[in-house]
Design a protein around this motif. Structure first.
Motif, mmCIF file in Angstrom:
data_model
loop_
_atom_site.group_PDB
_atom_site.id
_atom_site.type_symbol
_atom_site.label_atom_id
_atom_site.label_comp_id
_atom_site.label_asym_id
_atom_site.label_seq_id
_atom_site.Cartn_x
_atom_site.Cartn_y
_atom_site.Cartn_z
ATOM 1 N N SER A 13 -21.756 -16.355 -14.693
ATOM 2 C CA SER A 13 -22.898 -15.564 -14.238
ATOM 3 C C SER A 13 -24.174 -15.962 -14.967
ATOM 4 O O SER A 13 -25.257 -16.032 -14.360
ATOM 5 C CB SER A 13 -22.611 -14.071 -14.447
ATOM 6 O OG SER A 13 -21.463 -13.661 -13.728
ATOM 7 N N ALA A 14 -24.074 -16.223 -16.265
ATOM 8 C CA ALA A 14 -25.256 -16.632 -17.025
ATOM 9 C C ALA A 14 -25.821 -17.951 -16.501
ATOM 10 O O ALA A 14 -27.043 -18.112 -16.387
ATOM 11 C CB ALA A 14 -24.904 -16.760 -18.509
ATOM 12 N N ASP A 15 -24.945 -18.882 -16.151
ATOM 13 C CA ASP A 15 -25.432 -20.168 -15.637
ATOM 14 C C ASP A 15 -26.039 -20.018 -14.248
ATOM 15 O O ASP A 15 -27.002 -20.716 -13.911
ATOM 16 C CB ASP A 15 -24.288 -21.183 -15.613
ATOM 17 C CG ASP A 15 -23.959 -21.694 -16.999
ATOM 18 O OD1 ASP A 15 -24.863 -21.715 -17.848
ATOM 19 O OD2 ASP A 15 -22.791 -22.051 -17.243
ATOM 20 N N PHE A 20 -30.825 -20.035 -10.709
ATOM 21 C CA PHE A 20 -31.398 -19.497 -9.480
ATOM 22 C C PHE A 20 -32.296 -18.281 -9.665
ATOM 23 O O PHE A 20 -33.087 -17.982 -8.785
ATOM 24 C CB PHE A 20 -30.267 -19.129 -8.503
ATOM 25 C CG PHE A 20 -29.405 -20.297 -8.119
ATOM 26 C CD1 PHE A 20 -29.888 -21.287 -7.286
ATOM 27 C CD2 PHE A 20 -28.117 -20.413 -8.599
ATOM 28 C CE1 PHE A 20 -29.105 -22.371 -6.925
ATOM 29 C CE2 PHE A 20 -27.315 -21.499 -8.255
ATOM 30 C CZ PHE A 20 -27.810 -22.475 -7.411
ATOM 31 N N ALA A 21 -32.165 -17.543 -10.755
ATOM 32 C CA ALA A 21 -32.950 -16.320 -10.912
ATOM 33 C C ALA A 21 -34.400 -16.654 -11.227
ATOM 34 O O ALA A 21 -34.675 -17.458 -12.130
ATOM 35 C CB ALA A 21 -32.362 -15.439 -12.014
ATOM 36 N N PRO A 22 -35.373 -16.055 -10.516
ATOM 37 C CA PRO A 22 -36.781 -16.324 -10.823
ATOM 38 C C PRO A 22 -37.196 -15.765 -12.177
ATOM 39 O O PRO A 22 -38.059 -16.327 -12.846
ATOM 40 C CB PRO A 22 -37.527 -15.637 -9.679
ATOM 41 C CG PRO A 22 -36.572 -14.610 -9.151
ATOM 42 C CD PRO A 22 -35.203 -15.148 -9.366
ATOM 43 N N ARG A 23 -36.601 -14.650 -12.574
ATOM 44 C CA ARG A 23 -36.865 -14.057 -13.880
ATOM 45 C C ARG A 23 -35.536 -13.942 -14.609
ATOM 46 O O ARG A 23 -34.715 -13.083 -14.295
ATOM 47 C CB ARG A 23 -37.529 -12.685 -13.746
ATOM 48 C CG ARG A 23 -38.916 -12.738 -13.111
ATOM 49 C CD ARG A 23 -39.550 -11.371 -13.082
ATOM 50 N NE ARG A 23 -40.880 -11.423 -12.493
ATOM 51 C CZ ARG A 23 -41.667 -10.352 -12.336
ATOM 52 N NH1 ARG A 23 -41.228 -9.157 -12.738
ATOM 53 N NH2 ARG A 23 -42.868 -10.481 -11.795
ATOM 54 N N LEU A 29 -29.987 -9.212 -17.890
ATOM 55 C CA LEU A 29 -29.784 -7.768 -18.042
ATOM 56 C C LEU A 29 -28.834 -7.252 -16.963
ATOM 57 O O LEU A 29 -27.956 -6.419 -17.232
ATOM 58 C CB LEU A 29 -31.128 -7.042 -17.965
ATOM 59 C CG LEU A 29 -31.093 -5.521 -18.114
ATOM 60 C CD1 LEU A 29 -30.510 -5.132 -19.463
ATOM 61 C CD2 LEU A 29 -32.481 -4.936 -17.941
ATOM 62 N N THR A 30 -28.990 -7.753 -15.750
ATOM 63 C CA THR A 30 -28.102 -7.339 -14.657
ATOM 64 C C THR A 30 -26.659 -7.742 -14.940
ATOM 65 O O THR A 30 -25.721 -6.961 -14.714
ATOM 66 C CB THR A 30 -28.565 -7.969 -13.338
ATOM 67 O OG1 THR A 30 -29.918 -7.575 -13.075
ATOM 68 C CG2 THR A 30 -27.679 -7.526 -12.184
ATOM 69 N N VAL A 31 -26.466 -8.951 -15.439
ATOM 70 C CA VAL A 31 -25.119 -9.415 -15.773
ATOM 71 C C VAL A 31 -24.518 -8.559 -16.884
ATOM 72 O O VAL A 31 -23.343 -8.163 -16.815
ATOM 73 C CB VAL A 31 -25.155 -10.894 -16.194
ATOM 74 C CG1 VAL A 31 -23.818 -11.334 -16.780
ATOM 75 C CG2 VAL A 31 -25.503 -11.771 -15.001
ATOM 76 N N LEU A 36 -20.685 -4.461 -18.528
ATOM 77 C CA LEU A 36 -20.472 -3.201 -19.234
ATOM 78 C C LEU A 36 -19.750 -2.196 -18.335
ATOM 79 O O LEU A 36 -18.829 -1.499 -18.781
ATOM 80 C CB LEU A 36 -21.805 -2.636 -19.713
ATOM 81 C CG LEU A 36 -21.752 -1.275 -20.432
ATOM 82 C CD1 LEU A 36 -20.898 -1.383 -21.679
ATOM 83 C CD2 LEU A 36 -23.162 -0.804 -20.777
ATOM 84 N N LEU A 37 -20.146 -2.119 -17.086
ATOM 85 C CA LEU A 37 -19.483 -1.203 -16.158
ATOM 86 C C LEU A 37 -18.031 -1.613 -15.932
ATOM 87 O O LEU A 37 -17.124 -0.763 -15.933
ATOM 88 C CB LEU A 37 -20.245 -1.174 -14.835
ATOM 89 C CG LEU A 37 -21.637 -0.527 -14.860
ATOM 90 C CD1 LEU A 37 -22.307 -0.651 -13.494
ATOM 91 C CD2 LEU A 37 -21.526 0.936 -15.265
#
Length: 299
Positions: A13-15, A20-23, A29-31, A36-37
Protein backbone atom coordinates in the motif's frame (compact mmCIF):
# COMPACT_ATOMS: atom_id res chain seq x y z
CA UNK A 1 0.41 -15.77 8.78
CA UNK A 2 -1.34 -12.64 10.02
CA UNK A 3 2.08 -11.02 10.50
CA UNK A 4 3.06 -11.60 6.88
CA UNK A 5 -0.35 -10.37 5.76
CA UNK A 6 -0.01 -7.03 7.55
CA UNK A 7 3.61 -6.57 6.50
CA UNK A 8 2.97 -7.20 2.80
CA UNK A 9 -0.21 -5.13 2.85
CA UNK A 10 1.58 -2.20 4.51
CA UNK A 11 4.55 -2.34 2.14
CA UNK A 12 2.42 -2.76 -0.98
CA UNK A 13 0.00 0.00 0.00
CA UNK A 14 2.83 2.41 0.79
CA UNK A 15 4.38 1.85 -2.64
CA UNK A 16 1.04 2.37 -4.36
CA UNK A 17 0.67 5.65 -2.47
CA UNK A 18 4.15 6.74 -3.55
CA UNK A 19 3.43 5.93 -7.17
CA UNK A 20 -0.11 7.18 -7.66
CA UNK A 21 -1.29 9.39 -4.78
CA UNK A 22 -1.16 13.13 -5.58
CA UNK A 23 -0.62 13.91 -1.89
CA UNK A 24 1.46 11.25 -0.24
CA UNK A 25 0.84 12.24 3.35
CA UNK A 26 -2.91 11.82 2.82
CA UNK A 27 -2.32 8.40 1.29
CA UNK A 28 -0.01 7.30 4.10
CA UNK A 29 -2.53 8.46 6.69
CA UNK A 30 -5.29 6.54 4.92
CA UNK A 31 -3.19 3.37 4.86
CA UNK A 32 -2.35 3.73 8.56
CA UNK A 33 -6.02 4.18 9.50
CA UNK A 34 -7.03 1.22 7.35
CA UNK A 35 -4.44 -1.03 8.98
CA UNK A 36 -5.41 0.22 12.42
CA UNK A 37 -9.04 -0.72 11.81
CA UNK A 38 -8.08 -4.15 10.46
CA UNK A 39 -5.79 -4.78 13.42
CA UNK A 40 -8.47 -3.71 15.90
CA UNK A 41 -11.29 -5.86 14.57
CA UNK A 42 -9.03 -8.88 14.09
CA UNK A 43 -7.31 -8.70 17.48
CA UNK A 44 -3.94 -8.25 15.78
CA UNK A 45 -2.62 -4.91 17.00
CA UNK A 46 0.93 -6.18 17.42
CA UNK A 47 1.16 -7.55 13.85
CA UNK A 48 -0.44 -4.33 12.63
CA UNK A 49 2.18 -2.16 14.38
CA UNK A 50 4.93 -4.42 13.03
CA UNK A 51 3.48 -3.98 9.55
CA UNK A 52 3.54 -0.18 9.89
CA UNK A 53 7.14 -0.23 11.10
CA UNK A 54 8.29 -2.50 8.29
CA UNK A 55 6.36 -0.38 5.78
CA UNK A 56 8.08 2.80 6.98
CA UNK A 57 11.51 1.13 6.84
CA UNK A 58 10.74 -0.15 3.35
CA UNK A 59 9.89 3.34 2.09
CA UNK A 60 13.24 4.56 3.39
CA UNK A 61 15.29 1.58 2.15
CA UNK A 62 13.67 1.32 -1.28
CA UNK A 63 13.16 4.85 -2.62
CA UNK A 64 11.22 5.18 -5.86
CA UNK A 65 13.11 8.22 -7.18
CA UNK A 66 16.73 7.09 -6.81
CA UNK A 67 18.95 4.07 -6.36
CA UNK A 68 18.20 2.02 -3.24
CA UNK A 69 20.92 2.81 -0.63
CA UNK A 70 21.00 -0.79 0.61
CA UNK A 71 20.62 -2.39 -2.77
CA UNK A 72 18.72 -5.67 -3.03
CA UNK A 73 19.07 -6.64 0.65
CA UNK A 74 15.83 -5.08 1.97
CA UNK A 75 13.89 -7.29 -0.46
CA UNK A 76 15.77 -10.38 0.74
CA UNK A 77 15.10 -9.54 4.40
CA UNK A 78 11.44 -8.87 3.66
CA UNK A 79 11.14 -12.24 1.93
CA UNK A 80 12.79 -14.06 4.84
CA UNK A 81 10.55 -12.27 7.35
CA UNK A 82 7.38 -13.03 5.39
CA UNK A 83 8.21 -16.68 4.75
CA UNK A 84 9.35 -17.18 8.35
CA UNK A 85 6.18 -15.70 9.80
CA UNK A 86 4.03 -17.97 7.63
CA UNK A 87 6.04 -21.15 8.14
CA UNK A 88 6.83 -20.87 11.84
CA UNK A 89 3.98 -18.83 13.29
CA UNK A 90 1.20 -20.58 11.40
CA UNK A 91 -2.48 -19.72 11.63
CA UNK A 92 -4.34 -18.31 14.60
CA UNK A 93 -7.26 -20.08 16.21
CA UNK A 94 -9.08 -16.82 17.03
CA UNK A 95 -9.42 -13.91 14.59
CA UNK A 96 -10.99 -11.56 17.12
CA UNK A 97 -14.23 -9.67 16.51
CA UNK A 98 -14.22 -10.13 12.75
CA UNK A 99 -13.58 -13.86 13.15
CA UNK A 100 -17.02 -14.30 14.73
CA UNK A 101 -18.83 -12.93 11.68
CA UNK A 102 -16.32 -13.78 8.93
CA UNK A 103 -17.60 -16.41 6.53
CA UNK A 104 -16.14 -16.68 3.04
CA UNK A 105 -16.41 -19.92 1.10
CA UNK A 106 -14.69 -21.04 -2.06
CA UNK A 107 -14.68 -24.21 -4.20
CA UNK A 108 -11.75 -25.37 -2.06
CA UNK A 109 -13.47 -24.78 1.27
CA UNK A 110 -13.87 -21.96 3.75
CA UNK A 111 -11.27 -19.17 3.66
CA UNK A 112 -10.15 -17.92 7.11
CA UNK A 113 -9.71 -14.21 7.63
CA UNK A 114 -5.98 -14.50 8.16
CA UNK A 115 -5.56 -16.33 4.85
CA UNK A 116 -7.71 -13.76 3.06
CA UNK A 117 -5.60 -10.91 4.48
CA UNK A 118 -2.39 -12.67 3.46
CA UNK A 119 -3.70 -13.20 -0.06
CA UNK A 120 -4.75 -9.58 -0.41
CA UNK A 121 -1.45 -8.33 1.01
CA UNK A 122 0.51 -10.57 -1.35
CA UNK A 123 -1.48 -9.34 -4.34
CA UNK A 124 -1.00 -5.69 -3.39
CA UNK A 125 2.75 -6.27 -2.99
CA UNK A 126 2.97 -7.75 -6.50
CA UNK A 127 1.55 -4.60 -8.07
CA UNK A 128 4.17 -1.94 -7.37
CA UNK A 129 6.55 -3.14 -4.64
CA UNK A 130 7.76 -6.02 -6.78
CA UNK A 131 8.66 -3.46 -9.47
CA UNK A 132 11.06 -1.83 -7.01
CA UNK A 133 12.55 -5.22 -6.17
CA UNK A 134 13.19 -5.96 -9.85
CA UNK A 135 14.71 -2.51 -10.33
CA UNK A 136 16.98 -3.03 -7.31
CA UNK A 137 18.18 -6.30 -8.81
CA UNK A 138 18.93 -4.61 -12.13
CA UNK A 139 20.65 -1.72 -10.34
CA UNK A 140 22.91 -4.27 -8.68
CA UNK A 141 23.90 -5.61 -12.09
CA UNK A 142 24.67 -2.07 -13.22
CA UNK A 143 26.81 -1.44 -10.15
CA UNK A 144 29.01 -4.44 -10.73
CA UNK A 145 29.28 -4.13 -14.52
CA UNK A 146 29.65 -0.44 -15.42
CA UNK A 147 31.41 -1.07 -18.73
CA UNK A 148 28.58 -3.23 -20.05
CA UNK A 149 26.07 -0.69 -18.79
CA UNK A 150 27.67 1.98 -20.95
CA UNK A 151 27.36 -0.25 -23.97
CA UNK A 152 23.76 -1.15 -23.06
CA UNK A 153 22.81 2.53 -22.99
CA UNK A 154 23.10 2.73 -26.78
CA UNK A 155 21.69 -0.67 -27.72
CA UNK A 156 18.40 0.74 -28.88
CA UNK A 157 20.24 2.79 -31.51
CA UNK A 158 21.79 0.27 -33.94
CA UNK A 159 23.81 2.97 -35.71
CA UNK A 160 25.68 3.95 -32.54
CA UNK A 161 28.43 1.74 -31.19
CA UNK A 162 30.34 2.13 -27.91
CA UNK A 163 33.86 3.38 -28.25
CA UNK A 164 36.90 1.46 -27.13
CA UNK A 165 37.20 3.62 -24.04
CA UNK A 166 33.54 3.08 -23.14
CA UNK A 167 32.90 6.80 -23.25
CA UNK A 168 29.22 7.54 -22.51
CA UNK A 169 27.31 8.35 -25.68
CA UNK A 170 24.71 11.10 -25.85
CA UNK A 171 21.39 9.36 -26.20
CA UNK A 172 17.71 10.31 -25.87
CA UNK A 173 16.52 9.71 -22.35
CA UNK A 174 13.20 7.93 -22.01
CA UNK A 175 10.69 9.22 -19.44
CA UNK A 176 11.73 8.12 -15.98
CA UNK A 177 15.19 6.94 -17.06
CA UNK A 178 17.94 7.27 -14.51
CA UNK A 179 21.49 8.54 -14.87
CA UNK A 180 24.36 7.19 -12.79
CA UNK A 181 28.05 8.12 -13.03
CA UNK A 182 27.54 9.63 -16.45
CA UNK A 183 25.79 6.53 -17.73
CA UNK A 184 22.28 6.80 -19.07
CA UNK A 185 20.26 4.00 -17.52
CA UNK A 186 17.49 2.23 -19.31
CA UNK A 187 15.34 1.35 -16.35
CA UNK A 188 11.76 2.51 -16.62
CA UNK A 189 10.11 4.79 -14.16
CA UNK A 190 8.27 1.93 -12.48
CA UNK A 191 11.13 -0.55 -12.66
CA UNK A 192 8.95 -3.26 -14.19
CA UNK A 193 10.35 -6.76 -14.46
CA UNK A 194 12.45 -7.65 -17.49
CA UNK A 195 12.87 -5.18 -20.33
CA UNK A 196 9.17 -4.51 -20.81
CA UNK A 197 9.23 -0.91 -19.65
CA UNK A 198 12.36 -0.19 -21.67
CA UNK A 199 10.73 -1.35 -24.87
CA UNK A 200 7.47 0.43 -24.08
CA UNK A 201 9.12 3.76 -23.31
CA UNK A 202 11.74 3.91 -26.06
CA UNK A 203 11.21 6.98 -28.26
CA UNK A 204 10.05 6.22 -31.77
CA UNK A 205 12.09 7.34 -34.77
CA UNK A 206 11.32 10.87 -35.87
CA UNK A 207 9.55 9.81 -39.06
CA UNK A 208 7.25 7.37 -37.27
CA UNK A 209 6.54 9.68 -34.36
CA UNK A 210 5.42 12.46 -36.66
CA UNK A 211 3.10 10.08 -38.47
CA UNK A 212 1.09 9.23 -35.33
CA UNK A 213 -2.06 11.34 -35.04
CA UNK A 214 -2.20 13.61 -32.03
CA UNK A 215 -5.42 12.00 -30.80
CA UNK A 216 -4.33 8.43 -31.41
CA UNK A 217 -4.84 6.60 -28.07
CA UNK A 218 -1.73 4.55 -28.78
CA UNK A 219 0.44 7.65 -28.64
CA UNK A 220 2.30 7.72 -25.33
CA UNK A 221 0.99 4.30 -24.30
CA UNK A 222 3.29 2.75 -21.72
CA UNK A 223 2.07 -0.83 -21.51
CA UNK A 224 5.35 -1.99 -20.02
CA UNK A 225 4.22 -0.64 -16.66
CA UNK A 226 1.36 -3.15 -16.70
CA UNK A 227 3.20 -6.18 -18.04
CA UNK A 228 5.26 -6.85 -14.91
CA UNK A 229 2.41 -6.73 -12.34
CA UNK A 230 0.02 -8.66 -14.59
CA UNK A 231 2.67 -11.25 -15.27
CA UNK A 232 3.34 -11.82 -11.57
CA UNK A 233 -0.35 -12.02 -10.73
CA UNK A 234 -0.83 -14.61 -13.48
CA UNK A 235 2.19 -16.59 -12.30
CA UNK A 236 0.77 -16.65 -8.77
CA UNK A 237 -2.76 -17.63 -9.85
CA UNK A 238 -1.66 -20.27 -12.35
CA UNK A 239 0.73 -21.80 -9.82
CA UNK A 240 -1.96 -21.98 -7.14
CA UNK A 241 -4.34 -23.53 -9.68
CA UNK A 242 -1.67 -26.08 -10.67
CA UNK A 243 -2.04 -24.97 -14.30
CA UNK A 244 1.62 -25.62 -15.03
CA UNK A 245 1.28 -26.20 -18.80
CA UNK A 246 -0.46 -22.84 -19.19
CA UNK A 247 2.16 -21.19 -16.99
CA UNK A 248 5.00 -22.65 -19.06
CA UNK A 249 3.31 -21.59 -22.30
CA UNK A 250 2.87 -18.03 -21.02
CA UNK A 251 6.50 -17.71 -19.98
CA UNK A 252 7.69 -19.20 -23.26
CA UNK A 253 5.44 -16.84 -25.23
CA UNK A 254 7.03 -13.85 -23.52
CA UNK A 255 10.47 -15.02 -24.58
CA UNK A 256 9.27 -15.52 -28.16
CA UNK A 257 7.73 -12.04 -28.29
CA UNK A 258 10.94 -10.45 -26.99
CA UNK A 259 13.26 -12.55 -29.18
CA UNK A 260 13.49 -10.07 -32.12
CA UNK A 261 14.66 -7.33 -29.78
CA UNK A 262 17.07 -9.58 -27.91
CA UNK A 263 18.52 -10.89 -31.17
CA UNK A 264 19.77 -7.37 -31.97
CA UNK A 265 22.19 -7.49 -29.04
CA UNK A 266 25.29 -7.93 -31.13
CA UNK A 267 28.39 -8.90 -29.20
CA UNK A 268 27.60 -7.36 -25.82
CA UNK A 269 24.60 -9.49 -24.84
CA UNK A 270 23.53 -6.74 -22.44
CA UNK A 271 19.94 -6.63 -23.67
CA UNK A 272 19.53 -10.39 -23.26
CA UNK A 273 21.01 -10.27 -19.77
CA UNK A 274 18.75 -7.36 -18.84
CA UNK A 275 15.73 -9.31 -20.04
CA UNK A 276 16.75 -12.53 -18.28
CA UNK A 277 17.61 -10.93 -14.95
CA UNK A 278 14.43 -8.87 -14.84
CA UNK A 279 12.21 -11.75 -15.95
CA UNK A 280 13.72 -14.30 -13.57
CA UNK A 281 13.47 -11.97 -10.58
CA UNK A 282 9.88 -11.15 -11.48
CA UNK A 283 8.96 -14.82 -11.86
CA UNK A 284 10.64 -15.75 -8.58
CA UNK A 285 8.60 -13.08 -6.80
CA UNK A 286 5.38 -14.45 -8.32
CA UNK A 287 6.30 -18.03 -7.41
CA UNK A 288 7.27 -16.94 -3.90
CA UNK A 289 3.90 -15.27 -3.45
CA UNK A 290 2.16 -18.46 -4.59
CA UNK A 291 4.26 -20.47 -2.13
CA UNK A 292 3.26 -18.19 0.75
CA UNK A 293 -0.44 -18.50 0.02
CA UNK A 294 -0.21 -22.26 -0.63
CA UNK A 295 1.66 -22.94 2.60
CA UNK A 296 -0.72 -20.78 4.62
CA UNK A 297 -3.73 -22.55 3.11
CA UNK A 298 -2.35 -25.99 3.97
CA UNK A 299 -0.94 -25.19 7.39
Amino acid sequence: MIVAGFILLAVGSADLVRQFAPRRWVGYLTVAVMLLLLGSVSDALVPMVLGLVVGALWVWCMPAERRAPLGFWPAVLLGVLSIGSVVWLGARTDAGLIGAVWSVRSPFGEIPFDLALLTVGTGVFLLESANLVVRAALDGEHTWRPAELRRAAVLDSPDEQPTASDTPVAHPVVPGAQADDGVIGVIGEAGVGAADTVAAEQPEPAGEADAVPARDPRAGFKGGRLIGPLERILVMLLTLAAAYPILAAMLAAKGIVRFPEISRDGETGARAEYFLVGSLVSWVIGLGAAFLVWWAAHS
